[in-house]
Each structure stands twice: as structure tokens, then as C-alpha cells.
Design a protein around this motif. Structure first.
Motif, PDB file in Angstrom:
ATOM      1  N   LEU A 100       0.813  -1.101  -0.055  1.00 53.57           N
ATOM      2  CA  LEU A 100       0.090  -0.039   0.180  1.00 53.57           C
ATOM      3  C   LEU A 100       0.981   1.309   0.094  1.00 53.57           C
ATOM      4  CD1 LEU A 100      -3.055   0.900   0.184  1.00 53.57           C
ATOM      5  CD2 LEU A 100      -2.706   0.931   2.682  1.00 53.57           C
ATOM      6  N   ALA A 101       1.994   1.129   0.803  1.00 55.28           N
ATOM      7  CA  ALA A 101       2.738   2.377   0.817  1.00 55.28           C
ATOM      8  C   ALA A 101       3.460   2.607  -0.656  1.00 55.28           C
ATOM      9  CB  ALA A 101       3.880   2.230   2.037  1.00 55.28           C
ATOM     10  N   GLU A 102       4.007   1.524  -1.117  1.00 56.34           N
ATOM     11  CA  GLU A 102       4.639   1.495  -2.419  1.00 56.34           C
ATOM     12  C   GLU A 102       3.694   2.275  -3.432  1.00 56.34           C
ATOM     13  OE1 GLU A 102       5.723  -2.313  -3.009  1.00 56.34           O
ATOM     14  OE2 GLU A 102       7.392  -2.496  -1.724  1.00 56.34           O
ATOM     15  N   LEU A 103       2.481   2.141  -3.204  1.00 54.01           N
ATOM     16  CA  LEU A 103       1.652   2.682  -4.294  1.00 54.01           C
ATOM     17  C   LEU A 103       1.401   4.162  -4.324  1.00 54.01           C
ATOM     18  CD1 LEU A 103      -1.417   0.108  -3.944  1.00 54.01           C
ATOM     19  CD2 LEU A 103      -0.071   0.761  -6.054  1.00 54.01           C
ATOM     20  N   GLY A 104       1.824   4.659  -3.142  1.00 58.48           N
ATOM     21  CA  GLY A 104       1.897   6.259  -3.116  1.00 58.48           C
ATOM     22  C   GLY A 104       0.573   6.849  -3.300  1.00 58.48           C
ATOM     23  N   PRO A 105      -0.529   6.384  -2.441  1.00 54.46           N
ATOM     24  CA  PRO A 105      -1.804   7.010  -2.493  1.00 54.46           C
ATOM     25  C   PRO A 105      -1.839   8.451  -1.969  1.00 54.46           C
ATOM     26  CG  PRO A 105      -1.884   5.575  -0.819  1.00 54.46           C
ATOM     27  CD  PRO A 105      -0.463   5.198  -1.553  1.00 54.46           C
ATOM     28  N   ASP A 106      -2.870   9.155  -2.368  1.00 52.37           N
ATOM     29  CA  ASP A 106      -2.738  10.602  -1.828  1.00 52.37           C
ATOM     30  C   ASP A 106      -4.289  10.599  -0.907  1.00 52.37           C
ATOM     31  OD1 ASP A 106      -4.633  10.887  -3.761  1.00 52.37           O
ATOM     32  OD2 ASP A 106      -3.834  12.766  -4.411  1.00 52.37           O
ATOM     33  N   LEU A 107      -4.831   9.215  -1.059  1.00 51.09           N
ATOM     34  CA  LEU A 107      -6.279   9.332  -0.436  1.00 51.09           C
ATOM     35  C   LEU A 107      -6.758   7.738  -0.472  1.00 51.09           C
ATOM     36  CD1 LEU A 107      -9.128  10.543   0.687  1.00 51.09           C
ATOM     37  CD2 LEU A 107      -9.981  10.525  -1.452  1.00 51.09           C
ATOM     38  N   ILE A 108      -7.022   7.297   0.795  1.00 51.59           N
ATOM     39  CA  ILE A 108      -7.408   5.843   0.904  1.00 51.59           C
ATOM     40  C   ILE A 108      -8.751   5.874   1.412  1.00 51.59           C
ATOM     41  CG2 ILE A 108      -6.981   3.832   1.880  1.00 51.59           C
ATOM     42  CD1 ILE A 108      -4.007   4.551   2.371  1.00 51.59           C
ATOM     43  N   ILE A 109      -9.749   5.174   0.864  1.00 53.83           N
ATOM     44  CA  ILE A 109     -11.101   5.053   1.336  1.00 53.83           C
ATOM     45  C   ILE A 109     -11.379   3.539   1.517  1.00 53.83           C
ATOM     46  CG2 ILE A 109     -13.451   5.621   0.932  1.00 53.83           C
ATOM     47  CD1 ILE A 109     -12.560   7.354  -1.489  1.00 53.83           C
ATOM     48  N   GLY A 110     -12.075   3.323   2.747  1.00 54.42           N
ATOM     49  CA  GLY A 110     -12.679   1.769   2.821  1.00 54.42           C
ATOM     50  C   GLY A 110     -13.701   1.865   3.698  1.00 54.42           C
ATOM     51  N   ASN A 111     -14.412   0.555   3.638  1.00 54.03           N
ATOM     52  CA  ASN A 111     -15.440   0.502   4.918  1.00 54.03           C
ATOM     53  C   ASN A 111     -14.687   0.189   6.340  1.00 54.03           C
ATOM     54  OD1 ASN A 111     -15.226  -2.646   4.864  1.00 54.03           O
ATOM     55  ND2 ASN A 111     -16.154  -2.350   3.266  1.00 54.03           N
ATOM     56  N   MET A 112     -15.627   0.302   7.210  1.00 53.96           N
ATOM     57  CA  MET A 112     -15.211   0.318   8.527  1.00 53.96           C
ATOM     58  C   MET A 112     -14.464  -1.125   8.842  1.00 53.96           C
ATOM     59  SD  MET A 112     -15.115   2.658  10.857  1.00 53.96           S
ATOM     60  CE  MET A 112     -15.607   2.066  12.396  1.00 53.96           C
ATOM     61  N   GLN A 113     -15.173  -2.234   8.341  1.00 60.11           N
ATOM     62  CA  GLN A 113     -14.808  -3.608   8.518  1.00 60.11           C
ATOM     63  C   GLN A 113     -13.420  -3.837   7.952  1.00 60.11           C
ATOM     64  OE1 GLN A 113     -17.868  -2.452   7.284  1.00 60.11           O
ATOM     65  NE2 GLN A 113     -19.297  -4.129   7.325  1.00 60.11           N
ATOM     66  N   ARG A 114     -13.031  -3.047   6.905  1.00 66.86           N
ATOM     67  CA  ARG A 114     -11.615  -3.371   6.352  1.00 66.86           C
ATOM     68  C   ARG A 114     -10.710  -2.413   7.049  1.00 66.86           C
ATOM     69  NH1 ARG A 114     -13.747  -7.099   4.309  1.00 66.86           N
ATOM     70  NH2 ARG A 114     -14.152  -7.618   2.342  1.00 66.86           N
ATOM     71  N   VAL A 115     -11.098  -1.178   7.510  1.00 64.97           N
ATOM     72  CA  VAL A 115     -10.172  -0.213   7.868  1.00 64.97           C
ATOM     73  C   VAL A 115      -9.828  -0.166   9.551  1.00 64.97           C
ATOM     74  CG1 VAL A 115      -9.811   2.052   7.891  1.00 64.97           C
ATOM     75  CG2 VAL A 115     -10.568   1.220   5.797  1.00 64.97           C
ATOM     76  N   GLU A 116     -10.950  -0.421  10.062  1.00 66.70           N
ATOM     77  CA  GLU A 116     -11.033  -0.113  11.528  1.00 66.70           C
ATOM     78  C   GLU A 116      -9.888  -0.564  12.377  1.00 66.70           C
ATOM     79  OE1 GLU A 116     -14.066   0.297  15.346  1.00 66.70           O
ATOM     80  OE2 GLU A 116     -14.398  -1.143  13.725  1.00 66.70           O
ATOM     81  N   GLU A 117      -9.464  -1.907  12.371  1.00 68.25           N
ATOM     82  CA  GLU A 117      -8.383  -2.597  12.838  1.00 68.25           C
ATOM     83  C   GLU A 117      -7.061  -1.977  12.812  1.00 68.25           C
ATOM     84  OE1 GLU A 117      -6.636  -6.980  13.840  1.00 68.25           O
ATOM     85  OE2 GLU A 117      -8.433  -6.719  12.589  1.00 68.25           O
ATOM     86  N   ASN A 118      -6.814  -1.807  11.581  1.00 67.22           N
ATOM     87  CA  ASN A 118      -5.426  -1.032  11.125  1.00 67.22           C
ATOM     88  C   ASN A 118      -5.454   0.506  10.791  1.00 67.22           C
ATOM     89  OD1 ASN A 118      -3.692  -3.682  11.205  1.00 67.22           O
ATOM     90  ND2 ASN A 118      -5.457  -4.460   9.944  1.00 67.22           N
ATOM     91  N   TYR A 119      -6.570   1.103  11.479  1.00 69.34           N
ATOM     92  CA  TYR A 119      -6.477   2.471  10.855  1.00 69.34           C
ATOM     93  C   TYR A 119      -5.332   3.255  11.040  1.00 69.34           C
ATOM     94  CZ  TYR A 119      -8.317   7.435  10.617  1.00 69.34           C
ATOM     95  OH  TYR A 119      -8.199   8.729  10.282  1.00 69.34           O
ATOM     96  N   SER A 120      -4.897   3.126  12.202  1.00 70.52           N
ATOM     97  CA  SER A 120      -3.640   4.203  12.567  1.00 70.52           C
ATOM     98  C   SER A 120      -2.393   3.960  11.579  1.00 70.52           C
ATOM     99  CB  SER A 120      -3.091   3.913  13.847  1.00 70.52           C
ATOM    100  OG  SER A 120      -2.872   2.543  14.240  1.00 70.52           O
ATOM    101  N   LYS A 121      -2.312   2.498  11.195  1.00 70.20           N
ATOM    102  CA  LYS A 121      -1.116   2.158  10.283  1.00 70.20           C
ATOM    103  C   LYS A 121      -1.521   2.771   8.862  1.00 70.20           C
ATOM    104  CE  LYS A 121       0.238  -1.914  12.893  1.00 70.20           C
ATOM    105  NZ  LYS A 121       0.221  -3.394  12.877  1.00 70.20           N
TER     106      LYS A 121
END
Length: 335
Positions: free
Chosen positions: A122-143
Motif C-alpha cells: 500500500l505504501a509503495e503505491l503512493g496514494p494521496d487518499l485511501i477510502i474503505g469501509n469500517m470492516q476493512r479499515v478499523e483494526e489497522n486505521y492508525s497504520k
């Protein structure tokens, strides 16, 4: 005309301009606090705005250029509908990875698979915005948010109407007005189907069934396909409201399939779901070749119609909803 309205893609440069123009006055995601201060003259930093989401706030680009979706449904589908600069996304893990009712992804698009978060990639892709539903994002949100501004959102799995989730994603992408226009077109089409098939809707109750790897389920609640029936005013039989552990479905075993005998019409789909790689067709064969299935009134009357599982289960966009309305229209026209 409505179909043309729903299918016409938004050009990526139009989306960027829309973001720049609306950032000054449009409300942000579910209560955004507005625009960030103006960028000083000569600065190369992109303009940002602050949005509020279930895990806090994020300063996101007004006109994102490298969007990543950690969601194989809503964020992916809405981004493709709008022609957003989507560089990567989770995709479906079944027979179809990208639904055919959507525009093709931009050149260079990267599939991230289904529910396989890889922070290094994900970091290698160099995004400037990431969107995701809570089920996918919540556990690792800080990272995840340490890589790029990240906006999680609630979806039907958390009890939020899919149309509101679509609005949220559209707002994050700076295209809320376009999303509202598309949803208005969907509402118009749903009303047209309800009017054209009013006689069948008044006469028949309809059960929506899904054959999974292991069981048969009555689909209900606010889940995407079930909500489509509700928007058209389709009446559901009492079996749809049987007690169960899940608000979105009722599990049925082979020996209890008779509970859907109260349905005048059966609409069904086989499989669906990001990880549905097993044998839902075998489940279908097991149930439908049994004597109990053959005795169902809807089956005996020939009022049984197969639907597209990708649209009815994995759909999470106006494009998917339009496919569902078309199939529902054709199904009800038969009876």
C-alpha cells in the motif's frame, strides 16, 4: 433517458474541477468542518479539506490524484462510476473480480485482492487518499492513515443504507452533486418499475433467496438486494421475517425449505460474496432436486427466476442497482 443518465461516466478532469469548486462550500463527509486555510502563494502543497468520519477526522486532498479503495464493493464501484483517479482497489474474489456493469478502471490499475491488506504494498503505491469501509479499515486505521489520509465509512453491514454510503464516498471524492444526480435517476427508475408492475406487486409476495457454499438463505433487511425490493414496494412473505441470528438473512436447511412455501414468487441467486469460491452451485443442486423444493407453490407455478449474484449481492452502486431494477422489471413482467 434515465439509463443514459445513470451510465454516463464522469471524466476524471471534470471530477477534479468539481472537487476544487465545491470544496469552498460543500459540506464534508457526514459533517465535514469545511475547507482548510488557503495554500500560501508559491506553495506546491495541494489544497485540502477536513472531513469527519467514524474514527475521527482526516485532512484529504480537495482534488485527489491517487485514490486507493480498501473495499471491493462501495468505494471501488463508486470510484469507477465517477471516473475517479483510482490507482488500486480490493476486488471481488469469485468468478468475477470487477463487475461488468462498471466502467473499466484507469490504465495501470492494481488489484489488491480481497481482504488481503499489505501495508508495505500500500505504501509503495503512493496514494494521496485511501477510502474503505469500517470492516476493512478499523483494526489497522492508525497504520493505514500513516501512509495517506484515510476515510473509513459505514455500510450496510453496519446498518447504513447503501445510498447514504454511496453519498459519503461521492463526497470524499468531491463529486457529491454528481452522486445525488445519479441517485435521483435511480429513484425515478424504481418508481417507474413500481408503476409498470403494480398489478404483480399487489398480487404476489416475493422471497429473495441466496444459495451459499453450505446453505440456503432468505435475504432480508437493509442489505443491497433486499433494499431494492423495498424501494419498488415489493411485498415479502412472512417467512422473510422469521427469527434468526442475523438481520440480513435467515438460514434454511434442506428439511426446512418448506418455510418459503408462503412466497408466491421466488427470486434467487447462486453464490455472490467476495470469498465465495466454494461450491454454491452444488448447494443449489442439492436443494432444488429434493422433493420439498419441488412442492413449493412458487416452483409448481413456474414463478421462479434466477438473478445476477454480482449485482444483487456484491453490488453497491447506482450501476448495480440499475441492473437489479432491470432484472426485477423483467421478472415481474412474466407473472
Amino acid at each position: 433517458m434515465v439509463h443514459d443518465l445513470l451510465e454516463r461516466p464522469v471524466l476524471r478532469d471534470e471530477l477534479s474541477r468539481r472537487g476544487l469548486l465545491t470544496a469552498m462550500g460543500a459540506a464534508g463527509l457526514l459533517g465535514a468542518v469545511g475547507c482548510a486555510p488557503a495554500i500560501p502563494a508559491g506553495s506546491s502543497a495541494p489544497a485540502v479539506r477536513t472531513v469527519t468520519h467514524p474514527l475521527g477526522t482526516s485532512d484529504i486532498p480537495v482534488a485527489p490524484q491517487r485514490v486507493v479503495s480498501l473495499d471491493s464493493n462501495g468505494a471501488l464501484q463508486v470510484s469507477l462510476e465517477l471516473g475517479a483517479p483510482l490507482i488500486a482497489s480490493e476486488t471481488l474474489d469469485g468468478a468475477v473480480s470487477l463487475p461488468g456493469y462498471l466502467p473499466a478502471p484507469p490504465p495501470g490499475f492494481t488489484s489488491l485482492g480481497f481482504n488481503k491488506l499489505n501495508l508495505e504494498r500500500l505504501a509503495e503505491l503512493g496514494p494521496d487518499l485511501i477510502i474503505g469501509n469500517m470492516q476493512r479499515v478499523e483494526e489497522n486505521y492508525s497504520k493505514i492513515s500513516a501512509i495517506a489520509p484515510t476515510v473509513p465509512y459505514e455500510n450496510a453491514g453496519r446498518g447504513v443504507d447503501w445510498r447514504e454510503a454511496v453519498r459519503v464516498v461521492g463526497d470524499v471524492l468531491g463529486a457529491r452533486a454528481e452522486v445525488d444526480r445519479r441517485l435521483a435517476g435511480y429513484a425515478e427508475r424504481a418508481a417507474a418499475v413500481a408503476s409498470a408492475r403494480a398489478a404483480a406487486i399487489q398480487k404476489f409476495t416475493v422471497a429473495l433467496l441466496r444459495f451459499t457454499n453450505t446453505e440456503l438463505r432468505i435475504v432480508r433487511g437493509g442489505i443491497f438486494g433486499s433494499s431494492i425490493l423495498g424501494h419498488v414496494g415489493v411485498r415479502r412473505p412472512a417467512s422473510t421475517d422469521l427469527p434468526g441470528d442475523n438481520a440480513n438473512y435467515v438460514s434454511i436447511a434442506e428439511e426446512t425449505v418448506g418455510v418459503v412455501g408462503d412466497a408466491d414468487v421466488i427470486l434467487y441467486f447462486i453464490g455472490g460474496g467476495g470469498s465465495e469460491l466454494g461450491t454454491p452451485r452444488a448447494t443449489f443442486d442439492r436443494f432444488t432436486t429434493g422433493g420439498l423444493w419441488q412442492q413449493l407453490p412458487a416452483v409448481r407455478a413456474g414463478r421462479v427466476v434466477e438473478l445476477d449474484p454480482v449485482a444483487w449481492w456484491d453490488g453497491y452502486s447506482v450501476s448495480a442497482a440499475t441492473v437489479c431494477l432491470d432484472e426485477l422489471d423483467k421478472a415481474l413482467a412474466r407473472f
